[in-house]
Design a protein around this motif. Structure first.
Motif, PDB file in Angstrom:
ATOM      1  N   ILE A   1       3.033  -3.214   2.589  1.00 47.63           N
ATOM      2  CA  ILE A   1       3.127  -1.920   0.841  1.00 47.63           C
ATOM      3  C   ILE A   1       3.364  -2.969  -0.642  1.00 47.63           C
ATOM      4  O   ILE A   1       3.183  -1.812  -1.877  1.00 47.63           O
ATOM      5  CB  ILE A   1       3.706  -0.921   0.968  1.00 47.63           C
ATOM      6  N   PHE A   2       3.013  -3.586  -0.683  1.00 44.72           N
ATOM      7  CA  PHE A   2       3.653  -4.480  -1.675  1.00 44.72           C
ATOM      8  C   PHE A   2       2.531  -3.979  -2.997  1.00 44.72           C
ATOM      9  O   PHE A   2       3.195  -3.950  -3.716  1.00 44.72           O
ATOM     10  CB  PHE A   2       4.249  -5.900  -1.748  1.00 44.72           C
ATOM     11  N   ALA A   3       1.628  -4.191  -2.655  1.00 42.95           N
ATOM     12  CA  ALA A   3       0.207  -3.801  -3.817  1.00 42.95           C
ATOM     13  C   ALA A   3      -0.153  -2.457  -3.752  1.00 42.95           C
ATOM     14  O   ALA A   3      -0.425  -2.186  -4.670  1.00 42.95           O
ATOM     15  CB  ALA A   3      -0.643  -4.959  -3.965  1.00 42.95           C
ATOM     16  N   LEU A   4       1.023  -1.253  -2.874  1.00 46.63           N
ATOM     17  CA  LEU A   4       0.553   0.781  -3.561  1.00 46.63           C
ATOM     18  C   LEU A   4       1.266   0.860  -4.112  1.00 46.63           C
ATOM     19  O   LEU A   4       2.824   0.651  -4.243  1.00 46.63           O
ATOM     20  CB  LEU A   4       0.525  -0.050  -2.036  1.00 46.63           C
ATOM     21  N   ASP A   5       0.206   1.688  -5.054  1.00 46.52           N
ATOM     22  CA  ASP A   5       1.411   2.667  -5.659  1.00 46.52           C
ATOM     23  C   ASP A   5       1.213   3.655  -5.158  1.00 46.52           C
ATOM     24  O   ASP A   5       2.762   4.980  -5.036  1.00 46.52           O
ATOM     25  CB  ASP A   5       0.417   3.164  -6.867  1.00 46.52           C
ATOM     26  N   SER A   6       0.654   4.361  -4.114  1.00 44.93           N
ATOM     27  CA  SER A   6       1.322   5.349  -3.100  1.00 44.93           C
ATOM     28  C   SER A   6      -0.001   5.600  -2.010  1.00 44.93           C
ATOM     29  O   SER A   6      -1.022   5.042  -2.400  1.00 44.93           O
ATOM     30  CB  SER A   6       0.723   6.892  -4.170  1.00 44.93           C
ATOM     31  N   VAL A   7       0.376   6.222  -1.218  1.00 41.07           N
ATOM     32  CA  VAL A   7       0.028   6.570   0.435  1.00 41.07           C
ATOM     33  C   VAL A   7      -0.723   7.799   0.478  1.00 41.07           C
ATOM     34  O   VAL A   7       0.135   8.663   0.077  1.00 41.07           O
ATOM     35  CB  VAL A   7       0.580   6.176   1.467  1.00 41.07           C
ATOM     36  N   GLU A   8      -2.257   7.768   0.097  1.00 40.64           N
ATOM     37  CA  GLU A   8      -2.292   9.453   0.654  1.00 40.64           C
ATOM     38  C   GLU A   8      -3.172   9.848   2.608  1.00 40.64           C
ATOM     39  O   GLU A   8      -3.722   8.943   2.678  1.00 40.64           O
ATOM     40  CB  GLU A   8      -4.174   9.636  -0.607  1.00 40.64           C
ATOM     41  N   VAL A   9      -3.117  10.934   2.213  1.00 36.49           N
ATOM     42  CA  VAL A   9      -3.132  11.673   3.487  1.00 36.49           C
ATOM     43  C   VAL A   9      -4.100  13.078   3.508  1.00 36.49           C
ATOM     44  O   VAL A   9      -3.609  14.448   2.893  1.00 36.49           O
ATOM     45  CB  VAL A   9      -2.373  12.030   4.968  1.00 36.49           C
ATOM     46  N   LEU A  10      -5.634  12.958   3.959  1.00 30.90           N
ATOM     47  CA  LEU A  10      -6.661  13.996   3.546  1.00 30.90           C
ATOM     48  C   LEU A  10      -6.919  14.678   5.026  1.00 30.90           C
ATOM     49  O   LEU A  10      -6.839  13.628   5.873  1.00 30.90           O
ATOM     50  CB  LEU A  10      -7.662  13.674   2.866  1.00 30.90           C
TER      51      LEU A  10
END
Length: 771
Positions: A185-194
């Motif tokens: 996740i080093f390059a992620l701003d967020s994680v979304e789960v729908l």
């Protein structure tokens, strides 16, 4: 080597130093190690508080609306121009709120309150507070998600969502990310789960929902950040995040990661590095272009966990490793993306995204194929190969049992090229306000999997296995070569209609044409020489939203999805001619934004049903006659209770059943689907500088396979954190598995049903410096 002698692969000196601070809770002898009973139930005080909050939420929401008729912040209503807010690097005054407010998972940035489905967003603030480093770490926050280890033909992240596999339902910035790799996740701003079937938005798959990884993007404020994390398991991780404006309308950002991480599981070690550069042009102008790359290299040790004995994970030392010490999984991932967005005018925006992904995997892996007895040189497995799973039921004592190590070697080359064109039009017809999304997705996937077989694999003791490298007389022989490809052509349209200030309606259609073919060089009873399939499917989405105030939102929704036989570009003989599995979901729920959006509460009731499920009739013969149904409820809370106190919590009840099947599993619970699961994370700022917090993750009993013969018991993990914040730097300590409880985190259906224990108590120390 005696158990009380330090094994070369059990060098945990630093871990032992910290462990002495706590009372150990694991027995010393392998023969007496039994999975501990659960020490809590889901009806804990914290969940009672959450339920109470949800019960009074409508009244509180109305009060907040009356006090603040036009709330601002993350809980505000949708702006006239639905443009994605500029991402800012955290620190020095940037937001650290747990409540996200807005999601991009529906292709158009939308307030979560305007999405008629359950949505969970874990942003950077939650990730950093928990000391998370992988997608697996982040997804522990989402009740209803369970984890499977990478094995067999599916390396990398294997996830169940609402009782159904989400193996192919991972996305990166809205584009399909189908590679078999372990995601950092080093390059992620967020994680979304729908949650819920969503083929109208994402195409094939999405039975239980989808997971979208949102990348960091450049901003116009120059900020740089570097972090170093040291762990008690001889682990080191460093990351960097550099953002540099190039002009008044352009910026460049690069994220970097390198780590050498050991586990409390014997032999486990990961050596990884990655870089993710992004160039953003035309910021704040009608035409914006974003060019990005995501490049990672992993050299990891595979963990196939513990085999079952008598229907439970083997009662052995939980650190025990069943494999060969020279195993490794080498993964190289390269993803390139080009996105352009142009505001034509009059509420009209044209957007195009092209993403190319290449995944290269060289896996030399081995694990416990079977458990049995050894008489001289004659090995007899408890269950014959191809027999019905029994969980290795036996009266033979563990000390007299042996494990046959088997190889799972393969080289995989996997590429994807996808292009999405969207036209977003905000307009008004009479008193009705529309946000119309129409688009076209085209894609091509290519997959090549060369399997290998290693001969003369060892047989080791169940309770005290020798840790060996590949025997000198072992020969690696090429086995089946599977080559597959597919094409996707899918136009879609979705309209969100604001009927008035209180009512909204959402409706959409998508037509998918999916063509795929596969060939196998070594056909067998389970792998056909070749197969092809052409599927046409129309997916629908519909929802109604009632919002009596800006703080309240109530909805009902319906959605569908489909799973073709060649969805994963692999196939079992007898399945290629079957129609796709069909999924439909009904959901009703409520969302409340309190304190001007600082605290968000949600509640939902749902039913997901899979029909046309493929079920085994006889050897090599399948029929589309299965039915799987999951009914359930979810509760969640995210955001600030007070200015200093934040919470991120959730609970999921899953009443899952295999309603009909012809393979003997009818009436059973689907694999890796706990009835109750809950998570709680909370932090409190004692002063502007000092922060403390912690939380827990809980799952009730799960079965490792659909036969329900192997159960992993309850799962409970408690974590804690303490941090000291300054404008230029942060110092944070995280303790993982604070109580040192033995639980089983990842379950694997194959080989009777294997289980991977969670880590021992681990201390992480992180220093983050901003410049």
């Amino acid at each position: 080597m005696p158990r009380n002698t330090l094994h070369p692969f059990r060098q945990r000196a630093l871990a032992l130093t910290v462990t002495k601070l706590f009372e150990p809770q694991r027995p010393a002898a392998a023969e007496t190690r039994q999975p501990r009973a659960a020490v809590c139930e889901p009806r804990t005080a914290c969940m009672g508080t959450l339920l109470a909050c949800l019960a009074v939420a409508p009244g509180l929401a109305a009060a907040q609306s009356a006090a603040q008729p036009s709330p601002s912040g993350s809980g505000a209503t949708a702006p006239t121009e639905r443009t994605l807010p500029e991402m800012q690097i955290r620190g020095g005054g940037a937001s650290d709120d747990y409540a996200a407010g807005v999601t991009t998972i529906g292709k158009v940035p939308t307030p979560i309150r305007d999405v008629p489905q359950s949505v969970t967003v874990m942003n950077r603030a939650v990730m950093d507070a928990q000391g998370a480093s992988s997608l697996t770490d982040v997804l522990r926050n989402v009740p209803g998600i369970t984890l499977g280890a990478g094995e067999g033909s599916s390396i990398g992240n294997n996830i169940n969502l609402r009782g159904f596999s989400a193996r192919t339902d991972l996305f990166l910035d809205g584009a399909r990310d189908r590679g078999q790799y372990y995601r950092d996740i080093f390059a992620l701003d967020s994680v979304e789960v729908l949650k819920g079937p969503s083929s109208m938005l994402f195409g094939r798959g999405s039975t239980g929902g989808v997971i979208n990884q949102v990348s960091k993007v450049p901003g116009l404020k120059a900020r740089n950040e570097a972090s170093a994390t040291v762990g008690t398991n001889q682990s080191l991780r460093v990351t960097g995040d550099l953002n540099r404006p190039l002009s008044d309308t352009s910026a460049f950002r690069v994220s970097m990661m390198a780590q050498d991480v050991h586990s409390t599981r014997d032999v486990m070690q990961n050596k990884d590095y990655g870089i993710a550069p992004t160039l953003r042009l035309g910021i704040g102008t009608p035409t914006e272009v974003t060019l990005s790359a995501f490049l990672t290299h992993n050299t990891d040790m595979p963990d196939y966990g513990l085999p079952p004995v008598n229907g439970k994970p083997a009662a052995v030392d939980p650190h025990t490793f069943y494999g060969l010490t020279d195993d490794r999984t080498i993964q190289d991932v390269a993803e390139f993306s080009a996105r352009i967005s142009h505001k034509v005018g009059q509420g009209l925006t044209l957007r195009n995204q092209t993403q190319y992904s290449s995944y290269s995997i060289d896996a030399r892996e081995s694990g416990p194929n079977s458990v049995g007895t050894l008489a001289g040189v004659v090995y007899t497995p408890i269950t014959p190969t191809g027999g019905t799973p029994t969980g290795n039921t036996t009266a033979v004592p563990p000390g007299s049992l042996f494990v046959q190590i088997g190889s799972h070697d393969r080289k995989i080359n996997d590429t994807s090229l996808y292009n999405q064109t969207d036209l977003i039009w905000e307009f008004q017809t009479g008193t009705l306000k529309h946000t119309l999304l129409t688009g076209l997705e085209i894609g091509h996937d290519r997959y090549r999997n060369q399997n290998y077989t290693r001969s003369n694999m060892p047989i080791v003791s169940l309770t005290d296995p020798a840790y060996l490298a590949t025997p000198a007389n072992s020969v690696s022989t090429p086995a089946n070569l599977a080559e597959a490809s597919s094409t996707t052509f899918a136009p879609y349209i979705n309209d969100t209609i604001e009927l008035n200030k209180q009512w909204k309606a959402v409706g959409g259609l998508r037509y998918d044409r999916f063509n795929a073919g596969i060939s196998n060089s070594v056909p067998s009873a389970t792998t056909p020489a070749s197969a092809s399939q052409g599927i046409s499917f129309t997916s629908v989405r519909a929802g109604v939203i009632y919002q009596p105030t800006e703080a309240q939102s109530y909805y009902v929704s319906y959605g569908t999805s489909f799973n073709p036989s060649l969805e994963t570009l692999t196939v079992t003989n007898g399945q290629q001619a079957l129609p796709p599995e069909k999924n439909r979901s009904y959901e009703t729920g409520a969302k409340w934004d309190l304190s001007g959006g600082d605290l968000s509460l949600t509640a939902a009731l749902f039913q997901v049903e899979k029909t046309n499920a493929r079920t085994l009739v006889a050897t090599g013969v399948y029929a589309p006659s299965g039915n799987i149904r999951v009914r359930g409820a979810e509760l969640s809370a995210a955001g600030r209770i007070t200015e200093r106190w934040q919470v991120f919590a959730g609970y999921a009840l899953l009443d899952a059943r295999i309603v009909s099947a012809l393979d003997g599993t009818q009436g059973n619970v689907p694999a890796n689907t706990p009835r109750n699961s809950a998570s709680l994370w909370s932090t409190y700022k004692l002063t502007p500088e000092w922060e403390v917090g912690g939380g827990a993750t809980y799952m009730s009993n799960r079965f490792a396979n659909n036969q329900n013969v192997v159960s992993a018991g309850t799962y409970l993990r408690v974590d804690a954190t303490a941090a000291y914040h300054q404008p230029k730097y942060d110092i944070r300590f995280n303790i993982l598995n604070l109580t040192n409880r033995l639980s089983y985190e990842q379950l694997i259906p194959s080989d009777q049903g294997r289980s991977v224990p969670t880590i021992d108590r681990t201390l992480l120390g992180t220093v983050t410096y901003r410049f």
